[in-house]
Scaffold this active site. Structure first.
Site, PDB file in Angstrom:
ATOM      1  N   GLU A 187      12.010 -53.265  17.850  1.00  0.00           N
ATOM      2  CA  GLU A 187      12.046 -54.110  19.281  1.00  0.00           C
ATOM      3  C   GLU A 187      12.843 -54.683  19.284  1.00  0.00           C
ATOM      4  O   GLU A 187      13.349 -54.977  20.340  1.00  0.00           O
ATOM      5  CB  GLU A 187      10.597 -55.487  18.895  1.00  0.00           C
ATOM      6  CG  GLU A 187      11.643 -55.869  17.137  1.00  0.00           C
ATOM      7  CD  GLU A 187      10.114 -56.549  16.953  1.00  0.00           C
ATOM      8  OE1 GLU A 187       9.093 -56.940  17.377  1.00  0.00           O
ATOM      9  OE2 GLU A 187       9.922 -57.871  16.259  1.00  0.00           O
TER      10      GLU A 187
ATOM     11  N   HIS B 299      -5.086 -56.319  16.139  1.00  0.00           N
ATOM     12  CA  HIS B 299      -3.801 -57.154  15.473  1.00  0.00           C
ATOM     13  C   HIS B 299      -4.240 -58.654  15.133  1.00  0.00           C
ATOM     14  O   HIS B 299      -5.116 -59.401  15.537  1.00  0.00           O
ATOM     15  CB  HIS B 299      -2.878 -57.315  17.228  1.00  0.00           C
ATOM     16  CG  HIS B 299      -1.577 -57.799  17.002  1.00  0.00           C
ATOM     17  ND1 HIS B 299      -1.046 -58.467  17.389  1.00  0.00           N
ATOM     18  CD2 HIS B 299      -0.858 -57.688  15.732  1.00  0.00           C
ATOM     19  CE1 HIS B 299       0.331 -59.204  17.090  1.00  0.00           C
ATOM     20  NE2 HIS B 299       0.436 -58.622  16.294  1.00  0.00           N
ATOM     21  N   HIS B 300      -3.787 -59.617  14.217  1.00  0.00           N
ATOM     22  CA  HIS B 300      -4.332 -60.822  13.860  1.00  0.00           C
ATOM     23  C   HIS B 300      -2.217 -61.050  13.343  1.00  0.00           C
ATOM     24  O   HIS B 300      -2.033 -61.164  11.987  1.00  0.00           O
ATOM     25  CB  HIS B 300      -4.565 -60.429  12.160  1.00  0.00           C
ATOM     26  CG  HIS B 300      -6.415 -59.462  12.317  1.00  0.00           C
ATOM     27  ND1 HIS B 300      -7.499 -59.593  10.931  1.00  0.00           N
ATOM     28  CD2 HIS B 300      -7.020 -59.851  13.355  1.00  0.00           C
ATOM     29  CE1 HIS B 300      -7.901 -59.723  11.103  1.00  0.00           C
ATOM     30  NE2 HIS B 300      -7.810 -59.677  12.462  1.00  0.00           N
TER      31      HIS B 300
ATOM     32  N   ASN C 158      27.376 -67.551   0.935  1.00  0.00           N
ATOM     33  CA  ASN C 158      27.533 -66.792  -0.083  1.00  0.00           C
ATOM     34  C   ASN C 158      26.631 -66.364  -0.314  1.00  0.00           C
ATOM     35  O   ASN C 158      26.368 -65.912  -1.375  1.00  0.00           O
ATOM     36  CB  ASN C 158      28.635 -67.404  -1.218  1.00  0.00           C
ATOM     37  CG  ASN C 158      30.025 -68.401  -1.112  1.00  0.00           C
ATOM     38  OD1 ASN C 158      29.988 -66.854  -0.262  1.00  0.00           O
ATOM     39  ND2 ASN C 158      30.476 -68.972  -1.359  1.00  0.00           N
TER      40      ASN C 158
END
Lengths: 694, 694
Positions: free
Chosen positions: B498, B403-404, B210
């Protein structure tokens, strides 16, 4: 060099027996002098049991080995032995600093390659190294298709004892190793009752009634001494021990992480060494270099910047109520003028360093609340002019020692560590005292859990990048890593001298005679000896705490408790009152060419002689427990035919820790290798001897 | 400005009633236009209940407020109201970037000062802000003698609904917000069954059957839209909701930390705002700026370096199997030559940035093992010549985007973050895409727990120090913090494009019509639209996944899903095949002066018009769900009397996401403010319109 024979003990260095009966395989490896024999056995059900004997007597009865992994979920407790390898090593290496200038590493090795019988396809190895003074073994997980990343749920290493030994133990605790040592029969261990007595330990994470810490010391009824410990604790949690009193069996109890896992490993990897130091001579236990030998060589190519040193500092005055760490509370210790006083004192009396605690913003709200953002390690209090003090210290040939109290908030420290070390470099400071007082953040981790073990290693490594020496407080017990990281000079990791100011149990006279048999086996301790005033009501008349030693014993501790960083812990004003005795602290070295353990009995006495690094002089320290005693001191370790002047800093005849702690006598004697002295130690007393070559 | 009257609704802006009967105190505050009324009531037993009405209809029935603290151990649920304050605010502020150039912040405020009735001596405050489009309230803990550090065990904020509404919900999960939205009656919520259907989410921490996430959207049977969410989530965990079906009551379910605590706070402090956006017009929900208004103003004094931008990059080719992140797997995407190709493409078609994923060492073993030391963020793969590419990009007027990926190992990222950002600065890179794929380290923490919320804030703050813009993926749901940290431009924090490549549920046609009513209310999303190829078997003939939109809808998403960082996500080779349609992506701005929500119904359709920042041009995006539909487009928002050229990128008559997604028509029309168009949207289709002033 592997021998398979039948019921035939060969006279060779390494002896292996493999009984090719229906079931039982039995493999033996002995120490170089054959006094210690380890036998490994593969039982019909697949267990691998090991046992240890010393001069024919059982030390460890057949005991199980193995693991439970939670990922992959598999129990690694039944094996097929797929290969047996053996080898011997006899080498000598030189530590960067230490108690001796060179160390012999001499052992026979047995490697068992095991295949899990449960069908997991997992293989592992157990490597035994058998020295004349003990045994080390560890598990190794080679790179293999069926095991890459894995999670240790439990290590199942057992130590089954042959009898209910006298045991020196501390309650198992994932966060504190500052307990008093208890001395009982093994079956009389009651860790919870023992821990409950300790009112002065702020943070406890007691494991259970039958859990004890390592190092654990046994003394058997027939006079054998056995220390059970671990070496090279890296990327793995601290091993505590769970006792089953019925079977007299101790089982490894690894420190869990926040979610209850013990270790996250990736092949190839190995556990720390599980160690047994064994001898029928107590002195051999203290002389053992087994722990160091089981550690990897130094990772620091050029250690020329690593310098053993003595220091004074602002610390004890905070404990006894003269000053405060926090500025807002008034009496702020780390003010410019006060630090200057310490610098002047250090310069005048030849100390290398001045430790300054409470120098940085944050002490107003640092403890007890699991607070994450406490210190930033780069912001001095406004009344502490660090720039001018750095310059002032430099002019006087002294260096400040930085204090990084993390308050247990290690995530905060880690994200600021580079900036903090850069700040130290900028200020010309190359020694840091780290502190971990309080519950650890990441929350749920413990001082002893794998994440923290990795943290301490990261500190050592990063400090080395900045050529910084480390003195860690409230860190996990040391396991000889000062061989691998010689800039991690010392640590507290036990009840230190500060407990002299603790109101309940304090530091008993016998405590410092137990430390060398336990905590000190793992490495140097920043015990902070050198207290010259014994009633601690100097600044707070309500205090009833006293230091339970004589003054002469305080001097002797500089010898009996080794550290390459040694503090003269008391206030300058207390030293100035006893400048003659203080001379010993000024003179005593912190790096040695040789060490002789002359006499020792845990909880009774310790007498050690050490030869000054690069000099002909010797120093002797002798301490006793609550009993007065005389110890014969045979100076045959001196160079024959040479004459020395011995200065004895000894208890006066009327000295007694309880009634007359400050009564000491300084006596000079001409001695040679043929001299035999008798050192009288008062109750709670000691004797420090400086022996200078003429 | 506080009014105490008896049963008398005054006509003033702010109306308060205090019934001084024996027991019940009742205090009212209404929105500036009086459509929304919040009533707070102190019950005879001491509870403080609030209720919310919209145009006289109940939105929230009387519902409780309060806390359970674990330290100090006290239940804060019964109170005396000690003070009532009120005020009104009407101000206008300008965001650094966004959907509109200025925002009106117009509300009436009610502050209740409460004293705990249990005798703890603790006081707190509840602050209500009532806007014409909704309500925000939060708890505040002032500095006080009886409360300094405290630990929240539970927040007891309740939302009792008057009826069993149609609800758009996602399973409550402490680690993932990438679920599909479910649309059921509230009483039909089954979070576990819904989560079980989702095979493409790698890491789930489902709370219970719930438990649902916020933002939660209700549509009542009489046509009211209500969004339940939170704003200004700082130093506190994400609020999920526990549903009691019997009483139709939702109770706050805070994300626990590793040891089960919810939040560690120190007075003065406050919770995030609990928010309700309410309207009988669906379009008003999307137009609401309530969340932003409840956040603090920008902390960045000079935001001139913060630039909305469009970018291309190496990302989709990895998802669809053309390339890999890891070098060792072959087909390494981030090789110098491939990145050069993207730079050339960006330069040729006018994109600002090129995102390069998989550029740094570590991808061979980065996921799924709770491994701590994965990436160091400063070591490029040897086939990726970052120095030369930086120079090359600069010559072409393009910047690389770093990009990390932390792999969830946030301790590792935090200790390396300074070095990582310094490295970016050195390489001339000023945008970072952060990623948190995997279980969090510190182990036991969640993506949604307080420690991580603090981490995201630290990243925003530290990035700002280095003048770096942030696009965070797998971070917690956004709550309007882009007002306070405008360099934290966008985040994923939901199922992004994606998932078009995910084999099971994928992205349904209706999903993007729900996003603006839920996730997007908290802030911009890096959804990465712009896919031009719909069958994803291009590089792997076994793949059956398809993008369930038409091409025209992909264009429209640039308008309907706002982000100041927008990716053109598809491969250059796919764009080159449709350069005419690609022109829209090249032209569409990412910063706007104005926005008009023209039509919207969750799970059906959305049509939005936006006016280009600093220009007279407008852009319209219209999307539909799986149903084809026609939407009337009234251009009366254009400047009267001016002529514009409209370029319609629309679905061809035969278009259909399932059968003919690439069928589009580009049509030019001359239009004015009087023009009324009818946009035909195919099944799963959309329409993008560029309206350029002549």
């Amino acid at each position: 060099m592997l021998f398979f024979t039948k019921k035939c003990l060969s006279a060779l260095v390494l002896t292996l027996i493999w009984i090719n009966s229906l079931a039982q395989q039995s493999i033996l490896v002995s120490s170089p002098n054959r006094s210690i024999v380890v036998t490994a056995q593969n039982t019909p059900t697949g267990e691998v049991m090991y046992q240890v004997r010393y001069k024919g007597k059982p030390v460890i009865e057949p005991s199980g080995l193995g693991f439970v992994l939670s990922k992959p979920a598999v129990s690694l407790t039944r094996f097929t032995i797929t290969r047996v390898d053996s080898s011997k090593t006899d080498e000598t290496w030189k530590p960067v600093w230490g108690e001796v200038s060179q160390i012999r590493n001499h052992y026979n090795e047995l490697l068992l390659a095991l295949q899990d019988k449960s069908g997991s396809g997992i293989s592992l190895r157990i490597r035994f190294r058998v020295f004349d003074d003990g045994v080390g073994f560890r598990y190794e997980f080679p790179q293999q298709p069926k095991l890459t990343h894995f999670v240790v749920d439990d290590e199942k290493t057992r130590f089954k004892l042959p009898a209910d030994h006298q045991t020196f133990w501390m309650p198992g605790d994932y966060d504190s190793n500052e307990y008093f040592y208890n001395k009982t029969k093994l079956t009389e261990v009651d860790a919870i009752a023992a821990a409950d007595k300790e009112k002065d330990i702020a943070l406890k994470s007691i494991i259970g009634p039958n859990a004890v810490q390592t190092p654990l010391l046994f003394k058997t009824s027939d006079g054998l001494y056995v220390s059970l410990y671990e070496a090279a604790l890296l990327n793995y949690p601290v091993m505590h021990l769970q006792l089953d009193k019925k079977s007299l069996t101790l089982t490894s109890q690894l420190t869990p992480d926040a979610v209850g896992n013990k270790a996250y490993l990736q092949t190839p990897s190995q556990t720390p060494w599980r160690t047994l130091i064994i001898s029928d001579k107590a002195t051999d236990i203290l002389a053992s270099k087994l722990i160091l030998n089981l550690n990897e060589p130094s990772t620091i190519a050029d250690p020329s910047w690593i310098k053993p040193q003595k220091f004074v500092g602002m610390w004890w005055e905070m404990h006894i109520g003269k000053a405060n760490w926090a500025r807002a509370e008034g009496k702020h210790g780390a003010n410019t003028q006060n630090v200057k006083k310490y610098i002047d004192f250090a310069a005048k009396y030849g100390f290398n360093g001045v430790l300054v605690e409470g120098w940085n913003e944050g002490w107003e709200d640092w403890f007890g609340n699991w607070k994450e953002d406490v210190f930033d390690f780069v912001t001095p209090y406004p009344d502490y002019n660090i720039d001018s003090l750095t310059t002032y210290a430099q002019q006087k040939g002294v260096r400040l020692i930085m204090h990084h109290e993390t308050s247990g908030s290690v995530t905060n420290y880690e994200r600021r560590m580079d900036a903090a070390f850069q700040y130290m470099v900028k200020e010309g400071i190359n020694t840091v005292k780290t502190g971990y007082v309080g519950r650890i953040i990441p929350r749920g981790e413990h001082h002893d859990s794998q994440w923290m073990i990795n943290h301490y290693q990261r500190v050592a490594q990063k400090a080395a990048q900045y050529k910084i020496m480390v003195d860690s407080h409230e860190s996990a017990h040391p396991t000889g890593l000062h061989r691998t990281y010689p800039n991690w000079m010392t640590s507290e990791a036990a009840r230190g001298s500060e407990f002299n100011n603790a109101p309940t149990l304090g530091i008993t006279p016998e405590y410092t005679t137990i430390l060398p048999f336990t905590r000190m086996l793992g490495g140097p301790m920043d015990f902070t000896p050198g207290l010259f005033r014994f009633k601690l009501n100097q600044f707070d008349s309500t205090r009833t705490t006293v230091v339970r030693t004589t003054l002469a014993k305080q001097l002797a501790l500089y010898i009996t408790l080794y550290s390459p960083l040694q503090m003269a812990a008391d206030l300058p004003e207390n030293y100035v009152k006893h400048l003659d005795a203080f001379q010993f602290i000024r003179d005593v070295p912190v790096d040695w060419d040789d060490t002789k353990i002359l006499a020792a009995e845990p909880a009774d006495y310790v007498m050690i002689a050490r030869k000054e690094k690069g000099a002909a002089n010797w120093y002797v320290g002798a301490i006793t427990d609550e009993n007065s005693r005389d110890l014969p001191l045979d100076l045959s370790f001196l160079e024959p035919g040479k004459t020395y002047e011995a200065i004895l800093y000894r208890d006066a005849p009327t000295a007694d820790w309880a009634t007359n702690p400050e009564a000491y006598v300084i006596e000079k004697k001409t001695v040679t290798a043929k001299t035999k002295l008798r050192l009288h130690l008062a109750k709670g007393g000691g004797c420090a001897v400086q022996i200078v070559r003429r």
